[in-house]
Write a protein that holds these residues in place. Structure first.
Motif, PDB file in Angstrom:
ATOM      1  N   SER A   1      -7.922  32.951  16.303  1.00  0.00           N
ATOM      2  CA  SER A   1      -6.949  32.210  15.503  1.00  0.00           C
ATOM      3  C   SER A   1      -7.689  31.589  14.325  1.00  0.00           C
ATOM      4  CB  SER A   1      -6.252  31.129  16.333  1.00  0.00           C
ATOM      5  OG  SER A   1      -7.179  30.165  16.793  1.00  0.00           O
ATOM      6  N   THR A   2      -6.945  31.317  13.277  1.00  0.00           N
ATOM      7  CA  THR A   2      -7.531  30.702  12.092  1.00  0.00           C
ATOM      8  C   THR A   2      -6.481  29.896  11.360  1.00  0.00           C
ATOM      9  OG1 THR A   2      -8.929  31.096  10.146  1.00  0.00           O
ATOM     10  CG2 THR A   2      -7.116  32.652  10.519  1.00  0.00           C
ATOM     11  N   ARG A   3      -6.957  28.959  10.596  1.00  0.00           N
ATOM     12  CA  ARG A   3      -6.103  28.148   9.740  1.00  0.00           C
ATOM     13  C   ARG A   3      -6.345  28.608   8.307  1.00  0.00           C
ATOM     14  NH1 ARG A   3      -6.349  21.740  10.220  1.00  0.00           N
ATOM     15  NH2 ARG A   3      -6.791  22.462  12.291  1.00  0.00           N
ATOM     16  N   GLY A   4      -5.284  28.806   7.546  1.00  0.00           N
ATOM     17  CA  GLY A   4      -5.453  29.213   6.153  1.00  0.00           C
ATOM     18  C   GLY A   4      -5.366  30.717   5.980  1.00  0.00           C
ATOM     19  N   ALA A   5      -6.205  31.255   5.107  1.00  0.00           N
ATOM     20  CA  ALA A   5      -6.107  32.657   4.698  1.00  0.00           C
ATOM     21  C   ALA A   5      -6.654  33.609   5.765  1.00  0.00           C
ATOM     22  CB  ALA A   5      -6.849  32.874   3.392  1.00  0.00           C
ATOM     23  N   LEU A   6      -5.780  34.430   6.301  1.00  0.00           N
ATOM     24  CA  LEU A   6      -6.177  35.424   7.302  1.00  0.00           C
ATOM     25  C   LEU A   6      -7.162  36.426   6.706  1.00  0.00           C
ATOM     26  CD1 LEU A   6      -5.895  36.701  10.119  1.00  0.00           C
ATOM     27  CD2 LEU A   6      -3.862  37.894   9.261  1.00  0.00           C
ATOM     28  N   GLU A   7      -6.942  36.835   5.476  1.00  0.00           N
ATOM     29  CA  GLU A   7      -7.815  37.824   4.833  1.00  0.00           C
ATOM     30  C   GLU A   7      -9.257  37.335   4.762  1.00  0.00           C
ATOM     31  OE1 GLU A   7      -4.988  36.591   3.454  1.00  0.00           O
ATOM     32  OE2 GLU A   7      -3.670  38.304   3.845  1.00  0.00           O
ATOM     33  N   LYS A   8      -9.443  36.052   4.486  1.00  0.00           N
ATOM     34  CA  LYS A   8     -10.793  35.475   4.422  1.00  0.00           C
ATOM     35  C   LYS A   8     -11.464  35.549   5.793  1.00  0.00           C
ATOM     36  CE  LYS A   8     -13.233  31.222   3.154  1.00  0.00           C
ATOM     37  NZ  LYS A   8     -13.707  30.564   4.355  1.00  0.00           N
ATOM     38  N   ARG A   9     -10.712  35.196   6.821  1.00  0.00           N
ATOM     39  CA  ARG A   9     -11.271  35.226   8.180  1.00  0.00           C
ATOM     40  C   ARG A   9     -11.654  36.654   8.572  1.00  0.00           C
ATOM     41  NH1 ARG A   9     -12.800  31.007  11.294  1.00  0.00           N
ATOM     42  NH2 ARG A   9     -12.393  31.372  13.485  1.00  0.00           N
ATOM     43  N   LEU A  10     -10.818  37.626   8.232  1.00  0.00           N
ATOM     44  CA  LEU A  10     -11.125  39.017   8.553  1.00  0.00           C
ATOM     45  C   LEU A  10     -12.380  39.486   7.836  1.00  0.00           C
ATOM     46  CD1 LEU A  10      -7.547  40.521   8.480  1.00  0.00           C
ATOM     47  CD2 LEU A  10      -8.875  39.814  10.468  1.00  0.00           C
ATOM     48  N   ALA A  11     -12.533  39.097   6.571  1.00  0.00           N
ATOM     49  CA  ALA A  11     -13.735  39.455   5.816  1.00  0.00           C
ATOM     50  C   ALA A  11     -14.977  38.847   6.457  1.00  0.00           C
ATOM     51  CB  ALA A  11     -13.597  39.002   4.365  1.00  0.00           C
ATOM     52  N   GLU A  12     -14.850  37.635   6.973  1.00  0.00           N
ATOM     53  CA  GLU A  12     -15.979  36.998   7.665  1.00  0.00           C
ATOM     54  C   GLU A  12     -16.359  37.774   8.917  1.00  0.00           C
ATOM     55  OE1 GLU A  12     -15.184  32.391   6.239  1.00  0.00           O
ATOM     56  OE2 GLU A  12     -14.218  33.121   8.072  1.00  0.00           O
ATOM     57  N   HIS A  13     -15.354  38.207   9.677  1.00  0.00           N
ATOM     58  CA  HIS A  13     -15.639  39.033  10.861  1.00  0.00           C
ATOM     59  C   HIS A  13     -16.314  40.337  10.439  1.00  0.00           C
ATOM     60  CE1 HIS A  13     -13.973  37.021  14.381  1.00  0.00           C
ATOM     61  NE2 HIS A  13     -12.914  36.673  13.667  1.00  0.00           N
ATOM     62  N   GLN A  14     -15.752  40.994   9.440  1.00  0.00           N
ATOM     63  CA  GLN A  14     -16.243  42.309   9.009  1.00  0.00           C
ATOM     64  C   GLN A  14     -17.685  42.244   8.502  1.00  0.00           C
ATOM     65  OE1 GLN A  14     -15.661  45.485   9.853  1.00  0.00           O
ATOM     66  NE2 GLN A  14     -13.569  45.333   9.106  1.00  0.00           N
ATOM     67  N   SER A  15     -18.063  41.119   7.922  1.00  0.00           N
ATOM     68  CA  SER A  15     -19.423  40.968   7.395  1.00  0.00           C
ATOM     69  C   SER A  15     -20.421  40.533   8.462  1.00  0.00           C
ATOM     70  CB  SER A  15     -19.428  39.952   6.248  1.00  0.00           C
ATOM     71  OG  SER A  15     -19.241  38.635   6.755  1.00  0.00           O
ATOM     72  N   GLY A  16     -19.924  40.175   9.646  1.00  0.00           N
ATOM     73  CA  GLY A  16     -20.805  39.699  10.703  1.00  0.00           C
ATOM     74  C   GLY A  16     -21.225  38.257  10.524  1.00  0.00           C
ATOM     75  N   ALA A  17     -20.524  37.520   9.680  1.00  0.00           N
ATOM     76  CA  ALA A  17     -20.886  36.142   9.359  1.00  0.00           C
ATOM     77  C   ALA A  17     -20.912  35.217  10.572  1.00  0.00           C
ATOM     78  CB  ALA A  17     -19.925  35.582   8.310  1.00  0.00           C
ATOM     79  N   PHE A  18     -20.126  35.495  11.588  1.00  0.00           N
ATOM     80  CA  PHE A  18     -20.045  34.613  12.748  1.00  0.00           C
ATOM     81  C   PHE A  18     -21.088  34.923  13.815  1.00  0.00           C
ATOM     82  CE2 PHE A  18     -15.483  34.625  11.413  1.00  0.00           C
ATOM     83  CZ  PHE A  18     -15.481  33.328  10.943  1.00  0.00           C
ATOM     84  N   GLY A  19     -21.692  36.096  13.753  1.00  0.00           N
ATOM     85  CA  GLY A  19     -22.532  36.503  14.878  1.00  0.00           C
ATOM     86  C   GLY A  19     -21.626  36.742  16.074  1.00  0.00           C
ATOM     87  N   GLY A  20     -22.177  36.784  17.242  1.00  0.00           N
ATOM     88  CA  GLY A  20     -21.373  36.866  18.446  1.00  0.00           C
ATOM     89  C   GLY A  20     -20.688  38.203  18.683  1.00  0.00           C
ATOM     90  N   TYR A  21     -19.536  38.129  19.341  1.00  0.00           N
ATOM     91  CA  TYR A  21     -18.853  39.302  19.883  1.00  0.00           C
ATOM     92  C   TYR A  21     -18.548  40.364  18.834  1.00  0.00           C
ATOM     93  CZ  TYR A  21     -15.863  42.053  22.905  1.00  0.00           C
ATOM     94  OH  TYR A  21     -15.336  43.087  23.638  1.00  0.00           O
ATOM     95  N   THR A  22     -17.863  40.001  17.777  1.00  0.00           N
ATOM     96  CA  THR A  22     -17.455  41.020  16.804  1.00  0.00           C
ATOM     97  C   THR A  22     -18.626  41.534  15.977  1.00  0.00           C
ATOM     98  OG1 THR A  22     -16.778  39.349  15.174  1.00  0.00           O
ATOM     99  CG2 THR A  22     -15.067  40.227  16.636  1.00  0.00           C
ATOM    100  N   ALA A  23     -19.605  40.697  15.699  1.00  0.00           N
ATOM    101  CA  ALA A  23     -20.753  41.128  14.893  1.00  0.00           C
ATOM    102  C   ALA A  23     -21.506  42.273  15.563  1.00  0.00           C
ATOM    103  CB  ALA A  23     -21.693  39.955  14.639  1.00  0.00           C
ATOM    104  N   ALA A  24     -21.486  42.299  16.875  1.00  0.00           N
ATOM    105  CA  ALA A  24     -22.174  43.357  17.624  1.00  0.00           C
ATOM    106  C   ALA A  24     -21.309  44.604  17.785  1.00  0.00           C
ATOM    107  CB  ALA A  24     -22.568  42.836  19.002  1.00  0.00           C
ATOM    108  N   ARG A  25     -20.070  44.563  17.285  1.00  0.00           N
ATOM    109  CA  ARG A  25     -19.121  45.664  17.490  1.00  0.00           C
ATOM    110  C   ARG A  25     -18.429  46.069  16.188  1.00  0.00           C
ATOM    111  NH1 ARG A  25     -19.677  42.495  21.757  1.00  0.00           N
ATOM    112  NH2 ARG A  25     -19.647  43.410  23.836  1.00  0.00           N
ATOM    113  N   LEU A  26     -19.146  46.012  15.081  1.00  0.00           N
ATOM    114  CA  LEU A  26     -18.587  46.367  13.776  1.00  0.00           C
ATOM    115  C   LEU A  26     -18.516  47.872  13.601  1.00  0.00           C
ATOM    116  CD1 LEU A  26     -20.423  43.745  11.558  1.00  0.00           C
ATOM    117  CD2 LEU A  26     -18.028  43.714  12.270  1.00  0.00           C
ATOM    118  N   PRO A  27     -17.581  48.366  12.819  1.00  0.00           N
ATOM    119  CA  PRO A  27     -16.560  47.603  12.103  1.00  0.00           C
ATOM    120  C   PRO A  27     -15.407  47.229  13.028  1.00  0.00           C
ATOM    121  CG  PRO A  27     -16.278  49.928  11.645  1.00  0.00           C
ATOM    122  CD  PRO A  27     -17.504  49.801  12.514  1.00  0.00           C
TER     123      PRO A  27
END
Length: 95
Positions: A19-45
């Motif tokens: 979940s996120t507050r604000g712009a969904l597109e920004k959050r998706l770009a953060e996931h796609q870039s691996g900015a958060f580390g963790g679960y999704t960063a290890a499973r890109l794209p």
């Protein structure tokens, strides 16, 4: 400010619910870039397969917690828009 829940399909076929507050597109770009580390960063794209907008962030967080507890089949029914299947799939998990 809008809030969102979303489901991402990871490169290994697993699903990530967030979940996120604000712009969904920004959050998706953060996931796609691996900015958060963790679960999704290890499973890109990752690919967005479901999203829903909420007015209150508290409601989005509650929905995220609920969906995270669902079976894969139930998440896939939600992604496919088959809300009619959710009660039957919920009953199967209780048996």
């Amino acid at each position: 400010m809008d809030a969102w829940i979303y489901i991402l399909r990871c490169s290994d076929g697993s699903y990530y619910v967030g979940s996120t507050r604000g712009a969904l597109e920004k959050r998706l770009a953060e996931h796609q870039s691996g900015a958060f580390g963790g679960y999704t960063a290890a499973r890109l794209p990752v690919a967005l397969v479901f999203s829903e907008r909420f007015v209150r962030v508290e409601d989005a967080i509650a929905a995220e917690r609920q969906i995270k507890g669902w079976s894969r089949a139930k998440k896939e029914a939600l992604i496919a828009g088959r809300l009619d299947l959710l009660p039957r799939l919920a009953a199967r998990t209780r048996s």
